[in-house]
Write an enzyme that holds these catalytic residues in place. Structure first.
Site, PDB file in Angstrom:
ATOM      1  N   GLY A 203       0.804  -1.221   0.000  1.00  0.00           N
ATOM      2  CA  GLY A 203       0.000   0.000   0.000  1.00  0.00           C
ATOM      3  C   GLY A 203       0.832   1.264   0.000  1.00  0.00           C
ATOM      4  O   GLY A 203       0.538   2.214  -0.738  1.00  0.00           O
ATOM      5  N   ASN A 204       1.919   1.315   0.790  1.00  0.00           N
ATOM      6  CA  ASN A 204       2.681   2.562   0.891  1.00  0.00           C
ATOM      7  C   ASN A 204       3.557   2.837  -0.323  1.00  0.00           C
ATOM      8  O   ASN A 204       4.177   3.886  -0.423  1.00  0.00           O
ATOM      9  CB  ASN A 204       3.509   2.595   2.185  1.00  0.00           C
ATOM     10  CG  ASN A 204       4.463   1.419   2.276  1.00  0.00           C
ATOM     11  OD1 ASN A 204       4.451   0.530   1.419  1.00  0.00           O
ATOM     12  ND2 ASN A 204       5.282   1.401   3.307  1.00  0.00           N
TER      13      ASN A 204
ATOM     14  N   LYS B 239       0.688 -12.247   3.967  1.00  0.00           N
ATOM     15  CA  LYS B 239       1.800 -12.337   3.005  1.00  0.00           C
ATOM     16  C   LYS B 239       2.440 -13.728   3.073  1.00  0.00           C
ATOM     17  O   LYS B 239       2.714 -14.346   2.033  1.00  0.00           O
ATOM     18  CB  LYS B 239       2.841 -11.248   3.294  1.00  0.00           C
ATOM     19  CG  LYS B 239       2.281  -9.845   3.054  1.00  0.00           C
ATOM     20  CD  LYS B 239       3.290  -8.748   3.320  1.00  0.00           C
ATOM     21  CE  LYS B 239       2.575  -7.449   3.665  1.00  0.00           C
ATOM     22  NZ  LYS B 239       1.531  -7.061   2.704  1.00  0.00           N
TER      23      LYS B 239
END
Lengths: 327, 327
Positions: A23-24, A290
């Site tokens: 996301g970042n 993950k």
């Protein structure tokens, strides 16, 4: 009737890599999320990915999350709901595929061009099949969208069969939705064709638009969200990719993370990874899915998964950084 | 090094048709625009298009507008602007490509499946190049988004260099943006590859995401909207399509439209069409850009354009309905 004879040759077959962006990589959680901040983040990410695209041994497919973006869109839907009919979650995911795909694709193409590379990137709208009998639908776990007061929540429940959960920190109530497992990437065949033509494909944005097949044999949207790492693992399995690479904000997986006895995990076989996973070393909200995605890919294909940061990506591909999970 | 020999044949070459769907094909202007209404409209449209897709003589690319949808999204951006940074117009168009593409693609694929057809549809995010020196940028003409009061307008002007125009009917002020001419469909080559592989492609949604090339040779988004019929004509020219078909809510073009001396136009050569256009028979907000798009396509390629309703589409292809514009 016209006949063609076509003679061509292929260099030694390329390795197919599925690379899932965190996301970042596209929206820094510390930023407000203006377009300028988002374009700057995408440009940095694109530059960091260049060694991967410049390496002619690799074919690369990029996937990405949409957590903050779909959250913003749900707030927009909510704030304007007296004027504009809000769209269901599946349509909102589709909107963020367009939004994020455009910003990422533009950054990537500009970076290819700057380096004199011939790569051409594209964004393919991607649906992901889920099973309507997935247990996730009876245990809604994923909070999405804005916080509501109790009064607002009761008002919404008059017209919608949404489920809410009270925030433990007292910030209010949030809608919770199912996060079912991906079953099949609906556009896997198209993505495969595009990779075969050497396009640098962006797909499965936000974990894909969740769809299911009704009794009437119709594809229908589903109000749910799919974990982007699990969806990326499904794409990697559907395409029999050589490697699944999951990028995050730490260099590798750890046991006893952030404790005095923290240990870096560099090389894990399936049994070791599964054991640490079962022992709860990987938190549900971040490293857990993950590692789960990596496990599923390795189990399904026998190939290798890597979890690392974008900064360590190249070292990880050489085997000198990151966590490598293999059979 | 591996060598392949590939022998294949092609049936007599298919005719490539670019079919531009009108706004009401996907969102009836009389409806509120709920997802149920939109899915129902898309299902009807998909069924009406089936004879086109079932005809093995044709390869079909679908394009579509996004007027009401991007209007809704701009209202959502505005209403939530104190909580979520609004996105620029180019990003909003990208969002509507995801949104509308998903709804249309799903309806189309379900209809293919229902009829036992093997067609596979997909949605490709599409950028359209515009010229930053287009005169449209000094004569902003296209109203977009919500109406504002004078006070709101002055407040916005403190932070943004938007232009506003007062509504002649007194509904308030609306933002006006440029509607530049399309110069090139950035993804034309990809679309061509996908058509060659027999995919039923949805592209250039909402006239495409407007982009320009900066002095630094970077692709950048542009706060503008591109007419979807002109963008479809550009795609048709870029791909040297055999026919451009523009679907609207009337069966054909007329001179003296809705007057006692109204005359149906069935077959026009370039000179005739240009003359009626110059005489102002086609209104700027509706039939004007459709005739202009048809003229540009015929001038650029020497091929034929058709303007008709979706109900008359098949008759028009047989030459017994609609307005046909040719060299």
């Amino acid at each position: 009737m016209i006949y063609y004879i076509n003679l061509f040759y292929m260099e030694d077959k390329k390795e197919l890599l599925i690379v899932a962006l965190g996301g970042n990589a596209l929206l820094d959680s510390k930023s407000k999320g203006t377009i300028e901040e988002r374009e700057a983040a995408a440009a940095i990410t694109a530059e960091q990915l260049m060694p991967l695209f410049q390496n002619t041994r690799y074919s690369v497919i990029l996937t990405h999350g949409n957590g903050p973006q779909v959250g913003n869109l749900l707030i927009q839907n909510e704030e304007a709901s007296s004027k504009v009919p809000p769209m269901p979650l599946d349509v909102c995911v589709a909107e963020t595929q367009g939004e994020i795909g455009f910003i990422l694709q533009k950054a990537l193409q500009n970076t290819f061009n700057k380096h004199g590379m011939k790569n051409v990137t594209l964004t393919l709208l991607t649906q992901v099949l889920v099973d309507e009998n997935d247990p996730a639908f009876s245990d809604l776990s994923k909070p999405v969208g804005p916080y509501y007061t109790k009064e607002q929540t009761l008002e919404i429940l008059k017209t919608k069969d949404w489920k809410f959960r009270e925030d433990p920190a007292g910030k209010g109530y949030r809608r919770v939705v199912a996060s079912p497992k991906p079953v099949k990437i609906m556009q896997a065949g198209i993505i495969s064709d595009l990779v075969a033509r050497d396009y640098s494909v962006i797909a499965v944005g936000g974990g894909g638009i969740p769809v299911w097949i009704s009794e009437e044999n119709e594809i229908r949207g589903m109000e749910a969200v799919i974990d982007k790492d699990l969806a990326s693992a499904q794409l990697a399995a559907d395409l029999k990719a050589d490697k699944l690479i999951i990028l995050t904000n730490v260099e590798c997986c750890y046991i006893n993370f952030k404790k005095s006895n923290q240990i870096e995990l560099r090389d894990l076989n399936l049994d070791e990874a599964q054991t640490y996973f079962d022992q709860g070393h990987f938190s549900a909200g971040s490293m857990g899915p993950k590692v789960q995605a990596a496990l599923e890919f390795v189990q399904n294909t026998g190939n290798t998964a890597i979890i690392t940061s974008i900064e360590k990506l190249n070292e990880a591909l050489e085997g000198s950084a990151g966590t490598i999970i293999h059979q």
